[in-house]
Design a protein around this motif. Structure first.
Motif, PDB file in Angstrom:
ATOM      1  N   ARG A 214     -10.678  -8.206   3.266  1.00 56.65           N
ATOM      2  CA  ARG A 214      -9.985  -8.690   4.457  1.00 56.65           C
ATOM      3  C   ARG A 214     -10.337  -7.765   5.616  1.00 56.65           C
ATOM      4  NH1 ARG A 214      -4.039 -10.727   3.984  1.00 56.65           N
ATOM      5  NH2 ARG A 214      -4.983 -12.064   5.577  1.00 56.65           N
ATOM      6  N   TRP A 215     -10.703  -8.383   6.743  1.00 60.80           N
ATOM      7  CA  TRP A 215     -11.150  -7.645   7.923  1.00 60.80           C
ATOM      8  C   TRP A 215     -10.342  -8.070   9.138  1.00 60.80           C
ATOM      9  CZ3 TRP A 215     -15.612  -4.487   7.167  1.00 60.80           C
ATOM     10  CH2 TRP A 215     -16.315  -4.724   5.977  1.00 60.80           C
ATOM     11  N   THR A 216     -10.282  -7.201  10.130  1.00 60.46           N
ATOM     12  CA  THR A 216      -9.861  -7.578  11.476  1.00 60.46           C
ATOM     13  C   THR A 216     -10.973  -7.185  12.434  1.00 60.46           C
ATOM     14  OG1 THR A 216      -8.748  -5.471  11.972  1.00 60.46           O
ATOM     15  CG2 THR A 216      -7.426  -7.202  10.904  1.00 60.46           C
ATOM     16  N   ALA A 217     -11.072  -7.922  13.545  1.00 60.60           N
ATOM     17  CA  ALA A 217     -12.119  -7.654  14.530  1.00 60.60           C
ATOM     18  C   ALA A 217     -11.532  -7.739  15.923  1.00 60.60           C
ATOM     19  CB  ALA A 217     -13.275  -8.650  14.375  1.00 60.60           C
ATOM     20  N   ALA A 218     -12.013  -6.880  16.802  1.00 63.44           N
ATOM     21  CA  ALA A 218     -11.594  -6.874  18.203  1.00 63.44           C
ATOM     22  C   ALA A 218     -12.807  -6.618  19.073  1.00 63.44           C
ATOM     23  CB  ALA A 218     -10.531  -5.806  18.457  1.00 63.44           C
ATOM     24  N   ALA A 219     -12.800  -7.177  20.268  1.00 58.53           N
ATOM     25  CA  ALA A 219     -13.904  -6.967  21.201  1.00 58.53           C
ATOM     26  C   ALA A 219     -13.894  -5.535  21.712  1.00 58.53           C
ATOM     27  CB  ALA A 219     -13.801  -7.945  22.359  1.00 58.53           C
ATOM     28  N   ALA A 220     -15.080  -4.989  21.934  1.00 56.26           N
ATOM     29  CA  ALA A 220     -15.230  -3.639  22.480  1.00 56.26           C
ATOM     30  C   ALA A 220     -16.320  -3.673  23.548  1.00 56.26           C
ATOM     31  CB  ALA A 220     -15.592  -2.652  21.372  1.00 56.26           C
ATOM     32  N   PRO A 221     -16.285  -2.747  24.522  1.00 55.10           N
ATOM     33  CA  PRO A 221     -17.308  -2.743  25.588  1.00 55.10           C
ATOM     34  C   PRO A 221     -18.706  -2.527  25.019  1.00 55.10           C
ATOM     35  CG  PRO A 221     -15.431  -1.357  26.165  1.00 55.10           C
ATOM     36  CD  PRO A 221     -15.263  -1.705  24.722  1.00 55.10           C
ATOM     37  N   SER A 222     -19.646  -3.331  25.491  1.00 52.59           N
ATOM     38  CA  SER A 222     -21.033  -3.178  25.056  1.00 52.59           C
ATOM     39  C   SER A 222     -21.773  -2.246  26.003  1.00 52.59           C
ATOM     40  CB  SER A 222     -21.732  -4.537  25.000  1.00 52.59           C
ATOM     41  OG  SER A 222     -21.780  -5.123  26.285  1.00 52.59           O
ATOM     42  N   ARG A 223     -22.896  -1.742  25.543  1.00 52.96           N
ATOM     43  CA  ARG A 223     -23.715  -0.844  26.352  1.00 52.96           C
ATOM     44  C   ARG A 223     -24.785  -1.647  27.074  1.00 52.96           C
ATOM     45  NH1 ARG A 223     -25.975   3.277  22.153  1.00 52.96           N
ATOM     46  NH2 ARG A 223     -26.479   1.281  21.141  1.00 52.96           N
ATOM     47  N   ALA A 224     -25.055  -1.304  28.312  1.00 54.00           N
ATOM     48  CA  ALA A 224     -26.086  -1.997  29.077  1.00 54.00           C
ATOM     49  C   ALA A 224     -27.465  -1.645  28.533  1.00 54.00           C
ATOM     50  CB  ALA A 224     -25.995  -1.616  30.550  1.00 54.00           C
ATOM     51  N   PRO A 225     -28.412  -2.573  28.605  1.00 53.10           N
ATOM     52  CA  PRO A 225     -29.779  -2.258  28.175  1.00 53.10           C
ATOM     53  C   PRO A 225     -30.350  -1.093  28.970  1.00 53.10           C
ATOM     54  CG  PRO A 225     -29.505  -4.626  28.510  1.00 53.10           C
ATOM     55  CD  PRO A 225     -28.269  -3.963  29.047  1.00 53.10           C
ATOM     56  N   PRO A 226     -31.267  -0.335  28.392  1.00 51.00           N
ATOM     57  CA  PRO A 226     -31.762   0.873  29.080  1.00 51.00           C
ATOM     58  C   PRO A 226     -32.527   0.574  30.366  1.00 51.00           C
ATOM     59  CG  PRO A 226     -33.022   0.422  27.072  1.00 51.00           C
ATOM     60  CD  PRO A 226     -31.828  -0.483  27.048  1.00 51.00           C
ATOM     61  N   HIS A 227     -33.121  -0.618  30.494  1.00 53.02           N
ATOM     62  CA  HIS A 227     -33.939  -0.909  31.665  1.00 53.02           C
ATOM     63  C   HIS A 227     -33.243  -1.815  32.682  1.00 53.02           C
ATOM     64  CE1 HIS A 227     -37.190   1.030  29.549  1.00 53.02           C
ATOM     65  NE2 HIS A 227     -37.085   0.174  28.542  1.00 53.02           N
ATOM     66  N   ALA A 246     -11.440  -3.047  -5.348  1.00 51.21           N
ATOM     67  CA  ALA A 246     -12.278  -1.956  -5.863  1.00 51.21           C
ATOM     68  C   ALA A 246     -12.883  -1.129  -4.733  1.00 51.21           C
ATOM     69  CB  ALA A 246     -13.372  -2.477  -6.792  1.00 51.21           C
ATOM     70  N   GLY A 247     -12.271  -1.174  -3.533  1.00 49.79           N
ATOM     71  CA  GLY A 247     -12.747  -0.394  -2.399  1.00 49.79           C
ATOM     72  C   GLY A 247     -11.596   0.304  -1.702  1.00 49.79           C
ATOM     73  N   ARG A 248     -11.803   0.680  -0.446  1.00 44.63           N
ATOM     74  CA  ARG A 248     -10.775   1.387   0.316  1.00 44.63           C
ATOM     75  C   ARG A 248     -10.907   1.004   1.784  1.00 44.63           C
ATOM     76  NH1 ARG A 248     -13.519   6.554   1.809  1.00 44.63           N
ATOM     77  NH2 ARG A 248     -15.595   6.450   0.873  1.00 44.63           N
ATOM     78  N   PRO A 249      -9.824   1.077   2.552  1.00 44.00           N
ATOM     79  CA  PRO A 249      -9.855   0.637   3.950  1.00 44.00           C
ATOM     80  C   PRO A 249     -10.633   1.600   4.846  1.00 44.00           C
ATOM     81  CG  PRO A 249      -7.702   1.533   3.404  1.00 44.00           C
ATOM     82  CD  PRO A 249      -8.473   1.480   2.125  1.00 44.00           C
ATOM     83  N   GLY A 250     -10.951   1.101   6.037  1.00 44.03           N
ATOM     84  CA  GLY A 250     -11.665   1.919   7.012  1.00 44.03           C
ATOM     85  C   GLY A 250     -11.719   1.194   8.348  1.00 44.03           C
TER      86      GLY A 250
END
Length: 295
Positions: A214-227, A246-250
């Motif tokens: 089970r996952w959760t997702a949220a939008a985050a700021p992206s980085r502009a291309p180098p050029h 059989a795993g652990r959260p993160g």
């Protein structure tokens, strides 16, 4: 002519039955031991072949070490929920990225099916072909279907998973209709059809499901291309693994690089303040002492 293990066992049992009373017990025990050795000797080969065909990983060691030893199950159910209202597009983008990791398997030629709910299309819009291609999902690899009722969507997803004709089925999920019983049916269908199911919930959802991860997702700021500092960069999401059998959260902030079809931890954010549960951060914190957080 090759003799099957069962035939060998029957021949040995017949030979024991023809022997004298004083000899049958030791010979029978020896025949049973040889038969058990043959059975146990075949199991590792079957297991290794199964693991090789079903491998599905995120591709980042910082995340894969939190999953089961075999990674994500390619014949099981998984789900993604938005972290907050309005984060469903981020959850859908993360679902596409995971799907591309699955479709990238050279042994996998089956397509993907995406089941949409009509009301979620009205809320967030239809799937945009050019945008999916920008993420790396070619149009010839997926089919979409739109349904009005959540019950019809769950039935369609279950039948699609059981068909064994698809590598992956993604579906919009209404938390009110997607309970433990419904997800258990989907998990059994995925196992029977040797396919993966991926539920994308329409809103934050923490009730019990039968999903392996089970996952959760949220939008985050992206980085502009180098050029070109004014252009949008690759999509970035803050994802959290809240449950893994059989795993652990993160929790991590990742960037999706569509050309190589892989994730990357956002550069400069590998320290323990952003990724507190990575194994590298844990080792550094043991040496550097306690962590401090500003703000």
């Amino acid at each position: 002519m090759r003799t099957e293990p069962a035939s060998v066992a029957r021949a040995e049992a017949f030979a024991v039955s023809r022997s004298r009373p004083g000899e049958d017990i030791p010979r029978l025990m020896e025949a049973l031991r040889r038969h058990i050795d043959r059975i146990e000797g075949a199991q590792p080969q079957l297991a290794s072949r199964h693991q090789r065909n079903e491998a599905w990983r995120v591709g980042l060691s910082e995340i894969d070490t939190h999953l089961a030893p075999a990674g994500l199950s390619a014949r099981g159910l998984h789900d993604i929920a938005p972290h907050a209202y309005g984060d469903m597009p981020a959850a859908m983008g993360f679902a596409v990225a995971l799907a591309l990791r699955r479709l990238g398997d050279r042994n996998e030629r089956r397509p993907l099916l995406w089941c949409r709910l009509a009301r979620e299309e009205r809320e967030y819009g239809r799937l945009y072909g050019h945008g999916l291609e920008a993420l790396g999902l070619m149009r010839e690899r997926f089919v979409t279907v739109t349904l009005k009722h959540p019950a019809a969507l769950l039935w369609t997803m279950e039948e699609a998973l059981k068909s064994a004709a698809l590598a992956l089925v993604i579906a919009d999920a209404d938390p009110k209709a997607t309970g433990l019983t419904a997800t258990r049916r989907l998990a059994l269908a995925a196992e029977a059809g040797k396919a993966a199911g991926l539920l994308v919930f329409c809103r934050p959802h923490a009730d019990a499901t039968a999903s392996l991860t089970r996952w959760t997702a949220a939008a985050a700021p992206s980085r502009a291309p180098p050029h070109d500092g004014q252009s949008p960069g690759d999509p970035v999401w803050t994802i959290e693994l809240t449950r893994a059998r059989a795993g652990r959260p993160g929790r991590w902030t990742v960037e999706w690089q569509h050309a190589p079809h892989r994730f990357a931890l956002v550069s400069g954010l590998r320290d323990r303040a952003i990724h507190p549960w990575t194994d590298e951060s844990r080792a550094r914190s043991a040496v550097a002492g306690p962590a401090f957080r500003a703000g």
